[in-house]
Design an enzyme around this catalytic site. Structure first.
Site, PDB file in Angstrom:
ATOM      1  N   TYR A   3       0.846  -1.191   0.000  1.00  0.00           N
ATOM      2  CA  TYR A   3       0.000   0.000   0.000  1.00  0.00           C
ATOM      3  C   TYR A   3       0.886   1.247   0.000  1.00  0.00           C
ATOM      4  O   TYR A   3       1.831   1.334   0.781  1.00  0.00           O
ATOM      5  CB  TYR A   3      -0.889   0.003   1.250  1.00  0.00           C
ATOM      6  CG  TYR A   3      -1.827   1.182   1.340  1.00  0.00           C
ATOM      7  CD1 TYR A   3      -2.868   1.335   0.438  1.00  0.00           C
ATOM      8  CD2 TYR A   3      -1.674   2.151   2.338  1.00  0.00           C
ATOM      9  CE1 TYR A   3      -3.739   2.419   0.519  1.00  0.00           C
ATOM     10  CE2 TYR A   3      -2.540   3.232   2.430  1.00  0.00           C
ATOM     11  CZ  TYR A   3      -3.580   3.361   1.522  1.00  0.00           C
ATOM     12  OH  TYR A   3      -4.432   4.431   1.613  1.00  0.00           O
ATOM     13  N   ASP A  54       9.225   2.883   0.128  1.00  0.00           N
ATOM     14  CA  ASP A  54       8.151   3.545   0.852  1.00  0.00           C
ATOM     15  C   ASP A  54       8.331   3.185   2.327  1.00  0.00           C
ATOM     16  O   ASP A  54       7.940   2.112   2.775  1.00  0.00           O
ATOM     17  CB  ASP A  54       6.791   3.084   0.324  1.00  0.00           C
ATOM     18  CG  ASP A  54       5.633   3.646   1.137  1.00  0.00           C
ATOM     19  OD1 ASP A  54       5.885   4.297   2.167  1.00  0.00           O
ATOM     20  OD2 ASP A  54       4.475   3.417   0.736  1.00  0.00           O
ATOM     21  N   LYS A  80       3.698   8.931   9.011  1.00  0.00           N
ATOM     22  CA  LYS A  80       3.515   8.333  10.339  1.00  0.00           C
ATOM     23  C   LYS A  80       4.508   8.872  11.388  1.00  0.00           C
ATOM     24  O   LYS A  80       4.357  10.016  11.795  1.00  0.00           O
ATOM     25  CB  LYS A  80       3.501   6.813  10.206  1.00  0.00           C
ATOM     26  CG  LYS A  80       2.329   6.413   9.269  1.00  0.00           C
ATOM     27  CD  LYS A  80       1.990   4.980   9.169  1.00  0.00           C
ATOM     28  CE  LYS A  80       0.670   4.843   8.422  1.00  0.00           C
ATOM     29  NZ  LYS A  80       0.695   4.153   7.160  1.00  0.00           N
TER      30      LYS A  80
HETATM   31  C1  LIG Z   1       0.050   4.596   5.783  1.00  0.00           C
HETATM   32  C2  LIG Z   1       0.853   4.342   4.578  1.00  0.00           C
HETATM   33  C3  LIG Z   1       0.795   5.174   3.448  1.00  0.00           C
HETATM   34  C4  LIG Z   1      -0.198   6.291   3.326  1.00  0.00           C
HETATM   35  O1  LIG Z   1      -0.002   7.291   4.251  1.00  0.00           O
HETATM   36  P1  LIG Z   1      -1.223   8.300   4.572  1.00  0.00           P
HETATM   37  O2  LIG Z   1      -0.617   9.273   5.531  1.00  0.00           O
HETATM   38  O3  LIG Z   1      -2.306   7.456   5.139  1.00  0.00           O
HETATM   39  O4  LIG Z   1      -1.620   8.928   3.297  1.00  0.00           O
HETATM   40  C5  LIG Z   1       1.666   4.938   2.416  1.00  0.00           C
HETATM   41  N1  LIG Z   1       2.552   3.923   2.465  1.00  0.00           N
HETATM   42  C6  LIG Z   1       2.622   3.096   3.524  1.00  0.00           C
HETATM   43  C7  LIG Z   1       3.642   2.009   3.529  1.00  0.00           C
HETATM   44  C8  LIG Z   1       1.774   3.258   4.602  1.00  0.00           C
HETATM   45  O5  LIG Z   1       1.820   2.405   5.618  1.00  0.00           O
END
Ligand SMILES: *Cc1c(COP(=O)(O)O)cnc(C)c1O
Length: 428
Positions: A144, A239, A267
């Protein structure tokens, strides 16, 4: 536990907010029942609208690595707010947090702050396309990267939970530029590259996925991707929205000793305020506006309150790196305890863990990619989730999510959790 007020609040919310929530994974759709409305949180605990106290293993989906309402973070935000909340001009604190982040993470020279992980990943891919002059990207099934169009192709997390890994509203034109590969399968990646020779701008991945449960990279997988990227002039994007400043000071790059070309954050970097960021070496970042032609902007980007929270958080992690070791020990302790009680109860399970990320899968097969993650027994997970909740332990309401530990958890909390799991396991 009683959820009378939560239930009433949820009814009201549904009248004016789609599904009553501002992000789908919060809605309990995957496990049944109604979401809990939180009133406040402190340290390792959530206190809901009915006054129930819960041990929290979601921690706002990762940011609260030092616990909720962590005093230095709260103080930093309050002090800043008194001086004004947004100016739309540069502020000194943006440079301070940028310099700190660059010093903590290997292999990056410059960083640009945005407002979410989604924005960070979306912008990182645009930059990779602008830098390489190529259009296609490779992503992995079950990973994701936020909800921007290019990524909603076999996406993990909520997208899988809700059975719509390919969202309506994403055009065929966009989808055709996103190529899919299987995580932990280098041969598959090599095949996708050779079928699209000279057309791929970047490979983006969660280097340690957390959005199909936690999945460790197989030995040599990340190194193999690095090599494939080098051989084919493809940029490698890690990511690290979930893993950055969680698995180590310098994230997965540091922990596994593999360099990425672009890294994205979210995060933890915002200390619980809306922050994302992307970073790379100067040669790549110089392609970004206003230095270069790749456009990216944000009215509230680098917001002083968000930067204050993030700076307080990163400073503490930087000054006390033993936090990472301590968290890892706690997670290993939890892992061992959970394994013991689940085995005793005769439950079929697989537990995956990397650092302070851990996930329980109700399946016999090792969980190494999206396909094997999907083999877990969802009915068992639902019972497990609701059983734990009734015991005051709050884990993510989906089998495709990771538990995030916080340094605020005590060994007593972990014992309470293990005991609750033992009790629930007997009912599965
Ligand atoms: C949470 C998450 C996102 C998206 O971040 P948001 O602040 O919710 O837009 C993207 N990549 C990873 C790996 C994530 O865990």
């Amino acid at each position: 536990m009683i959820y009378k007020r939560s239930s009433a609040l949820f009814k009201e919310a549904q009248k004016v907010i789609p599904g009553g929530v501002n992000s789908p994974v919060r809605a309990f759709t995957a496990v049944g029942g109604e979401p809990i409305f939180v009133e406040k949180a402190k340290g390792a605990y959530l206190y809901d609208a009915d006054g129930n106290k819960l041990i929290d293993y979601i921690n706002s989906w990762g940011p609260m690595i030092l616990g909720h309402a962590h005093p230095p973070v709260v103080k930093a935000v309050i002090d800043k707010a008194k001086k004004g909340t947004s100016f739309g001009t540069p502020t000194e604190i943006e440079t301070e947090i940028a310099a700190l982040a660059v010093s903590m993470v290997p292999n990056i020279d410059k960083i640009r702050f945005v407002n979410s992980g989604t924005e960070a990943c979306m912008s990182a891919v645009r930059l990779a396309r602008g830098f390489t002059g190529k259009d296609k990207i490779i992503k992995f099934a079950g990973c994701y990267h936020g909800h921007s169009d290019s990524f909603l192709i076999q996406a993990g997390s909520g997208a899988v939970t809700f059975g719509t890994p390919n969202s309506p509203g994403v055009t065929k034109g966009t989808a055709k530029d996103t190529l899919l590969a299987n995580y932990n399968d280098l041969a598959n990646v090599a095949e996708v590259i050779s079928e699209n020779k000279g057309e791929i701008a970047c490979i983006i991945l969660e280097p340690v996925p957390g959005n199909m449960g936690c999945i460790p990279p197989k030995d040599g997988f990340l190194e193999g991707l690095r090599k494939l990227c080098d051989e084919n002039s493809i940029l490698l994007i890690f990511d690290e929205v979930m893993t950055g400043f969680r698995l180590a000071k310098g994230g997965v790059q540091e922990r596994y000793g593999v360099d990425a070309d672009i890294v994205t954050f979210g995060k933890v970097i915002g200390g619980g305020l809306p922050v994302g960021a992307f970073a790379a070496r100067a040669e790549i970042m110089s392609h970004l506006a206003p230095e270069g032609p790749v456009y990216q902007a944000g009215t509230l980007s680098g917001n002083p309150l968000a930067m204050a929270a993030g700076l307080a958080m990163l400073s503490e992690l930087n000054n006390s790196p033993e936090i990472f070791t301590s968290l890892e020990k706690k997670t290993a302790y939890l892992h061992e305890g959970l394994a013991t009680v689940l085995t005793e109860a005769g439950v079929t399970y697989t537990i995956n863990r990397v650092g302070s990320m851990i996930s329980v899968h109700f399946s016999e097969t090792p969980v190494t990619d999206f396909k094997t993650a999907a083999l877990g027994n969802n009915d068992t997970f639902k019972k497990f989730f609701h059983g734990l909740l009734a015991e005051g332990v709050y884990i993510a309401p989906s089998a495709f999510e990771t538990w995030f530990l916080t340094e605020a958890l005590t060994y007593e909390d972990l014992d309470t959790t293990i005991e609750a799991c033992g009790k629930v396991a007997k009912t599965l």
